[in-house]
Design an enzyme around this catalytic site. Structure first.
Site, PDB file in Angstrom:
ATOM      1  N   ASN A  11      51.884 -42.769 -77.923  1.00  0.00           N
ATOM      2  CA  ASN A  11      50.894 -42.764 -76.852  1.00  0.00           C
ATOM      3  C   ASN A  11      49.858 -41.700 -77.196  1.00  0.00           C
ATOM      4  O   ASN A  11      50.214 -40.565 -77.468  1.00  0.00           O
ATOM      5  CB  ASN A  11      51.578 -42.425 -75.513  1.00  0.00           C
ATOM      6  CG  ASN A  11      50.601 -42.025 -74.423  1.00  0.00           C
ATOM      7  OD1 ASN A  11      50.884 -41.153 -73.624  1.00  0.00           O
ATOM      8  ND2 ASN A  11      49.449 -42.656 -74.389  1.00  0.00           N
ATOM      9  N   GLY A  12      48.595 -42.084 -77.176  1.00  0.00           N
ATOM     10  CA  GLY A  12      47.550 -41.108 -77.449  1.00  0.00           C
ATOM     11  C   GLY A  12      46.559 -41.640 -78.454  1.00  0.00           C
ATOM     12  O   GLY A  12      46.401 -42.856 -78.609  1.00  0.00           O
ATOM     13  N   CYS A  56      45.974 -33.644 -69.828  1.00  0.00           N
ATOM     14  CA  CYS A  56      44.835 -34.501 -69.458  1.00  0.00           C
ATOM     15  C   CYS A  56      44.652 -34.579 -67.938  1.00  0.00           C
ATOM     16  O   CYS A  56      45.557 -34.997 -67.206  1.00  0.00           O
ATOM     17  CB  CYS A  56      45.104 -35.893 -70.007  1.00  0.00           C
ATOM     18  SG  CYS A  56      44.047 -37.185 -69.357  1.00  0.00           S
ATOM     19  N   ASP A 112      36.934 -42.728 -53.852  1.00  0.00           N
ATOM     20  CA  ASP A 112      37.476 -43.291 -55.096  1.00  0.00           C
ATOM     21  C   ASP A 112      37.885 -42.117 -55.980  1.00  0.00           C
ATOM     22  O   ASP A 112      37.354 -41.012 -55.835  1.00  0.00           O
ATOM     23  CB  ASP A 112      36.474 -44.204 -55.802  1.00  0.00           C
ATOM     24  CG  ASP A 112      37.189 -45.206 -56.719  1.00  0.00           C
ATOM     25  OD1 ASP A 112      38.412 -45.063 -56.932  1.00  0.00           O
ATOM     26  OD2 ASP A 112      36.530 -46.129 -57.233  1.00  0.00           O
ATOM     27  N   ASP A 113      38.814 -42.366 -56.900  1.00  0.00           N
ATOM     28  CA  ASP A 113      39.283 -41.252 -57.717  1.00  0.00           C
ATOM     29  C   ASP A 113      38.275 -40.859 -58.774  1.00  0.00           C
ATOM     30  O   ASP A 113      38.196 -39.699 -59.152  1.00  0.00           O
ATOM     31  CB  ASP A 113      40.652 -41.587 -58.351  1.00  0.00           C
ATOM     32  CG  ASP A 113      40.610 -42.886 -59.116  1.00  0.00           C
ATOM     33  OD1 ASP A 113      40.098 -42.890 -60.240  1.00  0.00           O
ATOM     34  OD2 ASP A 113      41.083 -43.896 -58.572  1.00  0.00           O
ATOM     35  N   CYS A 115      42.933 -30.559 -69.518  1.00  0.00           N
ATOM     36  CA  CYS A 115      41.824 -31.013 -70.367  1.00  0.00           C
ATOM     37  C   CYS A 115      40.829 -31.724 -69.467  1.00  0.00           C
ATOM     38  O   CYS A 115      41.168 -32.716 -68.825  1.00  0.00           O
ATOM     39  CB  CYS A 115      42.323 -31.960 -71.450  1.00  0.00           C
ATOM     40  SG  CYS A 115      40.948 -32.715 -72.381  1.00  0.00           S
ATOM     41  N   CYS A 122      36.248 -34.993 -70.609  1.00  0.00           N
ATOM     42  CA  CYS A 122      35.403 -36.121 -70.185  1.00  0.00           C
ATOM     43  C   CYS A 122      34.470 -35.718 -69.040  1.00  0.00           C
ATOM     44  O   CYS A 122      33.484 -36.389 -68.774  1.00  0.00           O
ATOM     45  CB  CYS A 122      36.256 -37.337 -69.814  1.00  0.00           C
ATOM     46  SG  CYS A 122      37.392 -37.055 -68.435  1.00  0.00           S
TER      47      CYS A 122
HETATM   48  P1  AMP Z   1      33.822 -47.987 -62.912  1.00  0.00           P
HETATM   49  O1  AMP Z   1      33.798 -49.239 -62.086  1.00  0.00           O
HETATM   50  O2  AMP Z   1      33.533 -48.301 -64.361  1.00  0.00           O
HETATM   51  O3  AMP Z   1      32.976 -46.896 -62.371  1.00  0.00           O
HETATM   52  O4  AMP Z   1      35.315 -47.430 -62.909  1.00  0.00           O
HETATM   53  C1  AMP Z   1      35.799 -46.615 -61.864  1.00  0.00           C
HETATM   54  C2  AMP Z   1      37.124 -47.109 -61.404  1.00  0.00           C
HETATM   55  O5  AMP Z   1      37.987 -47.279 -62.526  1.00  0.00           O
HETATM   56  C3  AMP Z   1      37.853 -46.210 -60.446  1.00  0.00           C
HETATM   57  O6  AMP Z   1      38.199 -47.017 -59.334  1.00  0.00           O
HETATM   58  C4  AMP Z   1      39.110 -45.726 -61.169  1.00  0.00           C
HETATM   59  O7  AMP Z   1      40.242 -45.917 -60.349  1.00  0.00           O
HETATM   60  C5  AMP Z   1      39.206 -46.598 -62.364  1.00  0.00           C
HETATM   61  N1  AMP Z   1      39.370 -45.871 -63.625  1.00  0.00           N
HETATM   62  C6  AMP Z   1      39.079 -44.614 -63.940  1.00  0.00           C
HETATM   63  N2  AMP Z   1      39.373 -44.329 -65.222  1.00  0.00           N
HETATM   64  C7  AMP Z   1      39.875 -45.469 -65.735  1.00  0.00           C
HETATM   65  C8  AMP Z   1      40.399 -45.837 -67.026  1.00  0.00           C
HETATM   66  N3  AMP Z   1      40.460 -44.992 -68.034  1.00  0.00           N
HETATM   67  N4  AMP Z   1      40.835 -47.109 -67.170  1.00  0.00           N
HETATM   68  C9  AMP Z   1      40.774 -47.993 -66.169  1.00  0.00           C
HETATM   69  N5  AMP Z   1      40.287 -47.712 -64.954  1.00  0.00           N
HETATM   70  C10 AMP Z   1      39.856 -46.463 -64.730  1.00  0.00           C
END
Ligand code: AMP
Length: 469
Positions: free
Chosen positions: A112-113, A246, A355-356, A446, A449
């Site tokens: 993984n990585g 991370c 949103d996260d 980390c 990003c």
């Molecule tokens: P976007 O629509 O491209 O702005 O993606 C944001 C959404 O993608 C958020 O709802 C996150 O929950 C999700 N997200 C964030 N990082 C990742 C990732 N590495 N892979 C897949 N989904 C992600």
């Protein structure tokens, strides 16, 4: 969390067990718990002490193991993997574990990585006559181990690991040993636990809970564990450096019931929401989160604000990946099928949508529109992590800088583009506060990003000597 729809890559998950009669079956269960880390392929390699057997395929864990006959996979040690490619093709050949046979015995690898210098190492190997079968960076390590001049297996593995630059958690298994290695900065998560007399290793502790194992400890940055019938031996292949787990593991990737470096993921997300509320309160009637990964942060935000947390958006859990099509028009449809607004909750209300993270901005734009179409009076977007402005080289595919909406727009422009009434992000300090509760245990995270500060540079620094501990 619309991974399939957006096609942004996730990372992989690894699981290993040593010293249990039902090693392959327990690995299958462990992989189920890690399914969120990769849905492209899954597999297991089992050792019966004299030979290694493999079962792997593309698809979800359940589908892959539907045809598995566990009596053919007898043995007391196993390693398993769920894959979502961040490097290499998505085909069968790249599904892990990878298994190699030599005159001296067999060796299986699960990883993984991301090995940042895999391309250069591959070139060197090819120039020296190696022909690689996969496009995965994992295979490179197998070749480096085989080519090492060190006769002792452990020393050969250390020799090979010292050539890698990047972020990685490796499980390597031979007929009579399992080796567990974590990158010198500990960017990827990896824990070790016990199930009776057996040892278990997993990317996330939620895999231990599922099989009834108990958490023992984190694998340390730059540590190589050798597990055999004689027990566990720990060696360092890199000098001790500050750990940089991370941040996206906490923000988005890991399961809420996992503990990473002694910090529970749900609890850290809730604190992110609380910090966000302190930094960026919104005048609103109701708080809602984008299912599933943002719910914890939304609960924290609502609690801190004294506002009701409501289920303003629901997710259809039964939309399988088969429905998800890559074309833009069909993706749009995919979002509608997967997420729906709860009209009676949002109608006529000022809604805070948590949103996260925002990567390309597609999800936020669609959800804001969806909530407004359902009658929301105002939609205030609050993001429970700092803006993503730089690509990740350590295993989380964040697209290229050109695609990162926050890297190319001011906050006002971004707000306009996603059609929100206001937008705010959590600060870097707020994120650290939420994750790093105890500095003696948790040395740091980390945030490359989000900040562009990369803890591991591609240029290889001097080769580090190792010592046994
Ligand atoms: P976007 O629509 O491209 O702005 O993606 C944001 C959404 O993608 C958020 O709802 C996150 O929950 C999700 N997200 C964030 N990082 C990742 C990732 N590495 N892979 C897949 N989904 C992600």
């Amino acid at each position: 969390m619309l991974t399939e729809i957006k096609g942004i890559n996730e990372e992989c998950g690894v699981f290993g067990i040593w010293g249990h009669e039902k090693a392959a079956e327990l690995t299958y269960y462990g992989l189920h718990a890690l399914q969120h880390r990769g849905q492209e392929g899954a597999g297991v390699v089992v050792s019966d002490g004299t030979s290694l057997k493999i079962h792997k395929d593309t698809g979800l864990v359940n589908d892959v193991f539907k045809q598995a006959n566990f009596s053919d996979l007898a043995g007391k040690a196993a390693i398993g993997h769920v894959r979502y490619s961040t490097q290499g093709d998505k085909g069968y050949a790249n599904v892990q574990p990878l298994l190699f046979h030599t005159q001296q015995g067999s060796m299986a690898l699960a990883h993984n990585g991301n090995v940042m210098n895999a391309f250069e190492l591959r070139g060197e190997l090819e120039n020296e006559g190696s022909i690689l079968q996969t496009t995965s960076d994992t295979e490179v390590l197998a070749h480096l181990i085989k080519r090492s001049t060190k006769a002792d297996k452990e020393e050969a593995i250390i020799d090979a690991l010292q050539k890698l630059v990047g972020a990685y958690a490796y499980l390597i298994m031979t007929e009579d040993r399992m080796y567990v290695a974590l990158d010198p900065r500990g960017i990827r998560p990896l824990s070790i636990g016990r199930l009776g007399d057996a040892y278990v290793v997993a990317s996330e502790t939620c895999a231990f809970d599922l099989i009834g194992a108990t958490f023992e400890r984190e694998v340390l940055p730059g540590e190589l564990l050798t597990i055999s019938d004689d027990g566990v031996e720990s060696t360092r292949f890199a000098m001790r450096e500050q750990r940089r787990m991370c941040a996206m593991e906490y923000v988005y990737l890991s399961r809420p019931d996992s503990d990473l470096n002694h910090v529970n993921v749900h609890a850290s997300r809730k604190r992110m929401g609380m910090e966000l509320a302190k930094e960026a309160p919104a005048e609103a009637d109701v708080v809602t989160g984008v299912p599933d990964s943002s719910i914890s942060a939304a609960i924290g935000y609502a609690e801190q604000m004294g506002l009701p947390y409501e289920m303003g958006i629901i997710k259809n859990r039964y939309i399988g990946r088969t429905f998800i099509q890559p074309s833009q028009e069909l993706r749009e449809q995919g979002v509608k099928m997967k997420l729906s607004p709860v009209r009676r909750i949002v109608e006529g209300k000022r809604v805070v949508m948590i949103d996260d993270s925002i990567v390309r901005g597609t999800t936020s734009r669609r959800i804001v529109r969806m909530l407004k179409e359902a009658g929301a009076k105002e939609v205030h977007v609050r993001i429970a992590s700092p803006s993503i402005i730089s690509p990740c080289y350590y295993g989380i595919d964040m697209s290229s800088k050109e695609e990162l909406i926050a890297a190319n727009n001011t906050l006002d422009e971004l707000c306009d583009q996603i059609g929100a009434d206001s937008v705010a992000y959590l600060s870097e300090n707020g994120l650290e506060q939420a994750i790093v509760k105890d500095k003696t245990i948790h040395q740091g995270i980390c945030t490359a990003c989000m900040t562009g500060k990369y803890p591991v540079k591609k240029e290889k620094e001097s080769t580090i000597s190792y010592s046994k501990s």
